[in-house]
Write a protein that holds these residues in place. Structure first.
Motif, short mmCIF file in Angstrom:
data_model
loop_
_atom_site.label_atom_id
_atom_site.label_comp_id
_atom_site.label_asym_id
_atom_site.label_seq_id
_atom_site.Cartn_x
_atom_site.Cartn_y
_atom_site.Cartn_z
N THR A 164 0.86 -1.18 0.00
CA THR A 164 0.00 0.00 0.00
C THR A 164 0.90 1.23 0.00
N SER A 198 -3.95 7.10 -1.53
CA SER A 198 -3.35 5.80 -1.21
C SER A 198 -3.90 4.76 -2.16
N VAL A 232 -3.42 0.35 -3.34
CA VAL A 232 -2.84 -0.98 -3.13
C VAL A 232 -2.33 -1.50 -4.47
N ASP A 258 -1.83 -5.10 2.40
CA ASP A 258 -3.04 -4.40 1.94
C ASP A 258 -3.77 -3.86 3.17
N VAL A 290 -0.68 3.24 6.12
CA VAL A 290 0.48 3.35 5.25
C VAL A 290 1.71 3.87 5.98
#
Length: 302
Positions: A54, A73, A75, A106, A245
């Motif tokens: 991520t 953000s 993945v 993730d 993250v």
């Protein structure tokens, strides 16, 4: 155009190092590629790892519209090259720069409550020397960790199927010295639901699996030891998922299939791995309304 990438060391635990940032000594790291198509910048992320990552992007632009946005953000799948963003010039002269950081995993993964196999060979019995919220080292993110007291060289078996995403086996020293926290040998396995299992304090050269290898529930993966920050020979085990993250993560309570039934393991108790249970697929938890939901030992805490 210039890019500033933040590579972060994340997930250093109290008793066992959880390599959620990429593997120490592993030359593979995610990276960014830019392509110009008809004068328009396209930015791609290359993820060479065997787990999703991520990434959080922050983009500063002049005379350039950025899609999907200036801060986002996303993945990125394992072993992939994926479009991250597109810049659309609104004037002839434009520029942009960006920064990004990533975490291995993730953050949107929805983990399943399943019964794990005990991480040792069938018909063997071992005691939990430190359980959930154990006073020596199972605090904060490592709250739901388990230490199985066992002699060095005990065969370790996968508690659940998955892909090996990290292996460390170069260390030989161990003891109750906090300076040894990052010097435990370990194996980390990614499960199908996006959670990870971490097996730590393995002996020197104690892994029999390699990064990228698919393993099955009950498969031999290595041998226990006493490396790193450790008060004695044992296997440290925890399951975790990433939550942000910037490296936030949580360990997860895990039920185990044992000869005594499906239970949460309790500090000071011993558990036997029945040979009839090793190769069974992990069983989801029963519905909350079921009388079986409160499995024996499910409320036990050290």
């Amino acid at each position: 155009m210039r890019g500033l990438a933040w590579f972060m060391l994340l997930f250093q635990g109290l008793a066992a190092y959880s390599p959620a940032q990429g593997v120490p000594g592993n030359v593979l790291q995610p990276y960014v590629q830019e392509e110009r198509i008809d004068g328009v910048p396209y930015l791609f992320v290359v993820n060479p790892l065997f787990a999703p990552i991520t990434i959080q992007f922050e983009v500063a632009a002049q005379n350039l519209e950025v899609s999907p946005g200036y801060q986002f953000s996303q993945v990125f799948p394992p072993r992939s090259r994926t479009l991250a963003f597109i810049g659309r010039p609104i004037r002839p002269e434009w520029s942009y720069n960006y920064r990004w950081n990533y975490v291995l995993g993730d953050i949107n993964a929805v983990t399943q409550d399943v019964a794990y196999a005990l991480p040792f060979a069938p018909d063997q019995t071992f005691r939990i020397s430190q359980g959930y919220a154990g006073g020596f080292s199972h605090r904060d993110e490592l709250e739901f960790s388990l230490d199985f007291a066992m002699p060095e060289g005990t065969p370790i078996h996968a508690a659940r199927e998955g892909v090996v995403i990290a292996v460390q086996s170069i260390y030989s020293a161990g003891g109750p010295d906090p300076a040894l926290r990052a010097k435990a040998n370990y194996i980390t396995i990614l499960h199908p639901d996006g959670s990870f299992a971490h097996y730590a304090h393995l002996r020197f050269n104690g892994s029999v699996v390699t990064v990228g290898q698919q393993v099955e529930r009950g498969q031999l993966i290595g041998y226990s030891g006493n490396t790193g920050f450790s008060s004695g020979p044992h296997l440290h085990f925890h399951v975790y998922r990433v939550t942000g993250v910037l490296g936030t993560w949580v360990s997860l309570p895990t039920r185990f299939s044992t000869a005594q039934g499906e239970v949460l393991l309790a500090e000071g108790s011993s558990y036997t791995n029945s040979s009839l249970l090793v190769n069974l697929p992990p069983r989801p938890a029963p519905p909350a309304s079921s009388t079986a939901a409160g499995a024996p030992g499910s409320q036990q805490r050290p």
